[in-house]
Design a protein around this motif. Sequence first.
Motif, PDB file in Angstrom:
ATOM      1  N   ILE A 126       3.264  13.363  -0.776  1.00 33.67           N
ATOM      2  CA  ILE A 126       3.880  12.755   0.331  1.00 33.67           C
ATOM      3  C   ILE A 126       3.372  11.473   0.455  1.00 33.67           C
ATOM      4  O   ILE A 126       4.409   9.846   0.348  1.00 33.67           O
ATOM      5  CB  ILE A 126       3.295  13.631   1.251  1.00 33.67           C
ATOM      6  N   ALA A 127       1.920  11.262  -0.195  1.00 30.12           N
ATOM      7  CA  ALA A 127       1.501   9.811   0.080  1.00 30.12           C
ATOM      8  C   ALA A 127       2.170   8.786  -0.984  1.00 30.12           C
ATOM      9  O   ALA A 127       2.095   7.707  -0.705  1.00 30.12           O
ATOM     10  CB  ALA A 127       0.098   9.885   0.499  1.00 30.12           C
ATOM     11  N   GLU A 128       2.168  10.039  -2.078  1.00 34.26           N
ATOM     12  CA  GLU A 128       2.440   9.026  -2.737  1.00 34.26           C
ATOM     13  C   GLU A 128       4.019   8.396  -3.310  1.00 34.26           C
ATOM     14  O   GLU A 128       4.234   6.922  -3.400  1.00 34.26           O
ATOM     15  CB  GLU A 128       2.334  10.037  -4.902  1.00 34.26           C
ATOM     16  N   SER A 129       4.651   9.066  -2.812  1.00 38.87           N
ATOM     17  CA  SER A 129       6.249   8.600  -2.169  1.00 38.87           C
ATOM     18  C   SER A 129       6.373   7.426  -1.296  1.00 38.87           C
ATOM     19  O   SER A 129       6.823   6.818  -1.617  1.00 38.87           O
ATOM     20  CB  SER A 129       7.148  10.013  -1.852  1.00 38.87           C
ATOM     21  N   ALA A 130       5.452   8.311   0.041  1.00 37.80           N
ATOM     22  CA  ALA A 130       5.160   7.312   0.741  1.00 37.80           C
ATOM     23  C   ALA A 130       5.268   5.512   0.073  1.00 37.80           C
ATOM     24  O   ALA A 130       5.545   4.454   0.888  1.00 37.80           O
ATOM     25  CB  ALA A 130       4.994   7.192   2.183  1.00 37.80           C
ATOM     26  N   THR A 131       3.783   5.847  -0.302  1.00 36.81           N
ATOM     27  CA  THR A 131       3.641   4.150  -0.862  1.00 36.81           C
ATOM     28  C   THR A 131       5.159   4.050  -1.921  1.00 36.81           C
ATOM     29  O   THR A 131       4.404   2.739  -1.672  1.00 36.81           O
ATOM     30  CB  THR A 131       2.721   4.396  -2.000  1.00 36.81           C
ATOM     31  N   ALA A 132       5.765   4.413  -2.483  1.00 40.80           N
ATOM     32  CA  ALA A 132       6.476   3.834  -3.325  1.00 40.80           C
ATOM     33  C   ALA A 132       7.211   2.732  -2.328  1.00 40.80           C
ATOM     34  O   ALA A 132       8.570   2.134  -2.191  1.00 40.80           O
ATOM     35  CB  ALA A 132       6.562   4.415  -3.781  1.00 40.80           C
ATOM     36  N   THR A 133       7.653   3.996  -1.117  1.00 41.44           N
ATOM     37  CA  THR A 133       9.149   3.470  -0.517  1.00 41.44           C
ATOM     38  C   THR A 133       9.306   2.377   0.314  1.00 41.44           C
ATOM     39  O   THR A 133       9.874   1.735   1.171  1.00 41.44           O
ATOM     40  CB  THR A 133       9.267   4.623   0.331  1.00 41.44           C
ATOM     41  N   THR A 134       7.543   2.296   1.135  1.00 45.37           N
ATOM     42  CA  THR A 134       7.233   1.145   2.018  1.00 45.37           C
ATOM     43  C   THR A 134       6.286   0.551   1.567  1.00 45.37           C
ATOM     44  O   THR A 134       6.329  -0.388   2.463  1.00 45.37           O
ATOM     45  CB  THR A 134       6.180   2.499   3.470  1.00 45.37           C
TER      46      THR A 134
END
Length: 334
Positions: A126-134
Motif C-alpha cells: 500500500i505504501a509503495e503503491s501510494a509513493t508511486a502514485t502521489t
Amino acid sequence: MSAPIVIGHRGVPGVRLEHTRPSYELAIEQGANYIEPDVVCSRDGHLVVRHENEISGTTDIAHRPEFADRKVTKVIDGIPLSGWFTEDLTLDELKSLRTRERLPDLRPQNLALDGEILTFEEVLDIAESATATTGRTIGVCVETKHPTYFAGLDLDLDDRLIETFDRRGINEASGPVVIQSKEVGNLQRLRDRTPLQLLQLIDLRGAAFDLADAGDPRTFADLTTPAGLAEIATYADGIGPHKSQVIARHPGHRLAGETGLVGRAHDHGLLVHVWTMRNENNFLPLDLRLGQDRRAAGDAAAEYRLFLDAGVDGFFSDFTQTAVQAVQDWQAAR
C-alpha cells in the motif's frame, strides 16, 4: 524523518476500521507521512497486522463456530488472557475472518464497517503503491508486538521483518521504514542488523516486559531520565513516549505543563514522536473537552499546538486530517 511528521496510527481509526486497507489508504490521502501497522504472527509464520495477537475484540472469530475449539487462556507478557490468538491460526484462517471496531462505545460510526486482516507485506505494498502514485514518499512505521513472547514460540518477529526488508531491497539507511517496540532488547539486537530508523516506545506506567522478565528493575520512567535517554541513543534514533510524559496531567486529567522530556531527548540526538493523538473528548485533557459527550470531538487542534510548541518531532494520530491541518496551521503561524 523530517519534523514535524504525522503518522497514521493504524490508518485513520477515528473514521475507518484500524489496520484495514481503507484506513491506511485514507490516511495517505489525508496527508500522512507514515502509516503504522502493529505486527504479530500467524501459526504458519506470516506477519499479520493486528493491534494484539488476541483477536476476539477486533474480529468476528467469537461468532464463528468453526473456531470455537481454538479459544484458550494464555499468559502474554505476564498477563493471563482468554480468547483467540493469531499464533493458533494459519494465514488462510485469519484471512477468512472479518474485522470489527475495537472501540464500539466511542466510535459507533464504524460499527457497520468490516474488512480483511492484512499481512505486513500488503501494508508495505500500500505504501509503495501510494509513493508511486502521489509522488510523496510514504513510510511505514511498524511496531513489533510482544517480541519476546513470539521469539519463545519460534516465531521471531524481528527475523521475519529483516527477511522481508532484505528481500524487498529496503533494508538500507534510506529505506522508508521505522521499526518501533515497547521492549528494549529486540531494538538493541536489531541495531546490528539494520540501518533503518529505530524508535523506543515508552509507556506511561510499568516497565518493558523483556527488562522485567530478566529481573532488570528499570521502569519506563527510568528510560526518560538523562541516563536512560543516553542509553537509548546508543541503539535507537528516537523515542515514542505517551503524550502525558511530554505534557503532564494533574489528577483529574487537567493539563499540568511540560515535563522537559523533549529537551532531554533532543540533547541526546533523539527524535520525539508522541502517541496517541485523538479527537474525542474521552482522550483529551479536561481543559480541552467540549461538552459532556465522551464521543464528541473536543478542541484537538489546541492540543496539537501545545505539543508542537513543546518541540515534538511528530505525532501518532487516529485522525490524520486533524493532525495534518494542525501542523500546517502551526507552521503558517510561525
